[in-house]
Scaffold this motif. Structure first.
Motif, mmCIF file in Angstrom:
data_model
loop_
_atom_site.group_PDB
_atom_site.id
_atom_site.type_symbol
_atom_site.label_atom_id
_atom_site.label_comp_id
_atom_site.label_asym_id
_atom_site.label_seq_id
_atom_site.Cartn_x
_atom_site.Cartn_y
_atom_site.Cartn_z
ATOM 1 N N MET A 1 1.012 -1.349 0.210
ATOM 2 C CA MET A 1 0.042 -0.155 -0.034
ATOM 3 C C MET A 1 0.797 1.378 0.035
ATOM 4 O O MET A 1 1.869 1.208 0.545
ATOM 5 N N GLN A 5 -1.916 6.798 -0.001
ATOM 6 C CA GLN A 5 -3.312 6.110 -0.107
ATOM 7 C C GLN A 5 -3.711 5.827 1.663
ATOM 8 O O GLN A 5 -4.707 5.820 1.982
ATOM 9 N N ALA A 6 -2.629 5.297 2.449
ATOM 10 C CA ALA A 6 -2.783 5.155 3.695
ATOM 11 C C ALA A 6 -3.098 6.348 4.625
ATOM 12 O O ALA A 6 -3.951 6.079 5.398
ATOM 13 N N HIS A 9 -6.585 7.300 6.120
ATOM 14 C CA HIS A 9 -7.465 6.147 6.398
ATOM 15 C C HIS A 9 -8.068 6.359 7.923
ATOM 16 O O HIS A 9 -7.365 6.834 8.828
ATOM 17 N N GLY A 58 -6.387 -2.530 6.530
ATOM 18 C CA GLY A 58 -7.136 -2.958 5.168
ATOM 19 C C GLY A 58 -7.136 -1.819 4.347
ATOM 20 O O GLY A 58 -6.699 -0.908 4.230
ATOM 21 N N THR A 59 -7.938 -2.147 3.222
ATOM 22 C CA THR A 59 -7.897 -1.029 2.113
ATOM 23 C C THR A 59 -8.895 0.004 2.479
ATOM 24 O O THR A 59 -8.548 0.968 1.857
ATOM 25 N N ASP A 60 -9.507 -0.298 3.336
ATOM 26 C CA ASP A 60 -10.532 1.092 3.841
ATOM 27 C C ASP A 60 -10.338 1.465 4.990
ATOM 28 O O ASP A 60 -10.894 2.489 5.306
ATOM 29 N N ASP A 107 6.056 2.536 -0.784
ATOM 30 C CA ASP A 107 5.156 1.575 -0.707
ATOM 31 C C ASP A 107 5.555 0.642 0.237
ATOM 32 O O ASP A 107 6.717 0.298 0.395
ATOM 33 N N HIS A 110 1.093 -4.432 3.518
ATOM 34 C CA HIS A 110 0.150 -3.895 4.438
ATOM 35 C C HIS A 110 -0.105 -4.944 5.531
ATOM 36 O O HIS A 110 -0.787 -5.086 6.617
ATOM 37 N N GLU A 111 0.571 -6.201 5.110
ATOM 38 C CA GLU A 111 0.486 -7.380 6.295
ATOM 39 C C GLU A 111 1.761 -7.157 7.076
ATOM 40 O O GLU A 111 1.458 -7.529 8.370
#
Lengths: 144, 202
Positions: A1, A5-6, A9, A58-60, A107, A110-111
């Motif tokens: 991610m 973008q993060a 959140h 998560g993505t959202d 980048d 995300h895990e």
């Protein structure tokens, strides 16, 4: 991610299903080449969520077990989170002392939180090349 | 690379912090090598630093920064200046940390080629393969005298491996005149050719 973008959140508590904060900055430890914490805003208490304490990225949304996981930074995280070390837009120097551009984005997995790539002038540099994030520059290992 | 371009360049740790900037170049080995750098603090009003940087402590001399492992590589100014003076070789006072700018370049045939306005250095592997790199002084930028084509303009003149310098004159072999270049592109090759010619002649 991507960090871009993060950022922004929401952080949601699994226990109460309430939004307990928003991601303001992704704190990276250049020696471990990994995300170590998230700096948050609009929290009821504290400003930092350590990577080890979050449930999922998560993505959202970012989820946490409980809002109590959010606290004040320890010395190491406070050092890395210093506003003079914010890395987006910072100049990127190679270990050879040559400037290659400025850091557009970063980048991460995300895990695991591992830094997977640095985006410099539209080009992706492998995350393993990250050496330092300082007040003057982000330092990457020279190619070759 | 011209040493005038190195001055004021930031000194940056591998952690990415700018911890000083280059003030002056310290020459060693009779002016034939860079022994290190004196430093100034960062910022508009920062003065000279009591710390200096020996060449062996430099991890890279780049186009935009001088890279070091950490500030622990700094040494007191006196230590760096003394080490450079001790490694002064045949050069005498002008070479060992002294200022070559303004000196006249004289050939061993007694022709004045011009006045030194800048020093050209190149990072190369040292003679000892385990000893890291050395920062070799390979040429001078001179304001050319009447003896050269392009009198009055700035020209680059290659230097032999070792040279004799006093505060007044820098002696170069007369052959150097044939390897003068107008700009840095191709100057490295001119230096190599000149030094090869000297070795053949010797």
């Amino acid at each position: 991610m991507l960090v871009s973008q993060a950022t922004g959140h929401k952080v949601v508590s699994v226990a109460t299903a309430e939004t307990v904060g928003r991601v303001d900055h992704v704190v990276v430890d250049p020696q471990r080449r990994a995300v170590v914490a998230l700096e948050l805003k609009k929290t009821p208490s504290g400003s930092v969520l350590r990577w080890a304490d979050l449930t999922a990225f998560g993505t959202d949304a970012v989820t946490v077990g409980d809002a109590a996981a959010i606290g004040e930074p320890d010395e190491a995280v406070a050092f890395l989170a210093d506003k003079h070390r914010r890395y987006l837009g910072k100049r990127v120097l190679t270990t050879a002392g040559d400037e290659v551009g400025s850091l557009d984005d970063l980048d991460f997995d995300h895990e695991t939180g591992s830094v997977t790539a640095l985006v410099v002038g539209g080009e992706r540099l492998d995350g393993t090349r990250l050496v330092g994030i300082g007040t003057w520059a982000v330092v990457v290992r020279a190619a070759g | 690379m011209r040493t005038s371009e190195i001055e004021k360049r930031p000194v940056v740790t591998l952690a990415g912090d700018d911890v000083a900037q280059i003030k002056d170049v310290v020459y060693s080995a009779g002016g034939g090598e860079v022994g290190g750098f004196t430093l100034a603090g960062r910022g508009l009003f920062a003065g000279p630093s009591k710390q200096a940087l020996a060449w062996r402590a430099v991890s890279a001399l780049g186009a935009d920064a001088v890279m070091i492992d950490s500030v622990e590589r700094f040494e007191p100014v006196e230590a760096v200046l003394e080490a450079a003076a001790a490694a002064g070789g045949s050069g005498g006072s002008a070479g060992a940390g002294g200022n070559v700018l303004g000196s006249r370049v004289l050939t061993d045939a007694g022709v004045d080629l011009g006045k030194v306005v800048d020093v050209v250095v190149e990072v190369a592997d040292g003679p000892d393969p385990a000893g890291g790199t050395q920062c070799d002084v390979v040429g001078y930028e001179i304001e050319a005298s009447e003896a050269l084509k392009g009198a009055g303009t700035r020209l680059l003149i290659p230097l032999p491996d070792t040279l004799a310098a006093s505060g007044e004159h820098l002696m170069v072999p007369a052959a150097a005149q044939q390897f003068v270049r107008a700009d840095l592109a191709g100057f490295g090759a001119a230096v190599d050719d000149f030094r090869a010619a000297l070795r053949e002649g010797a």
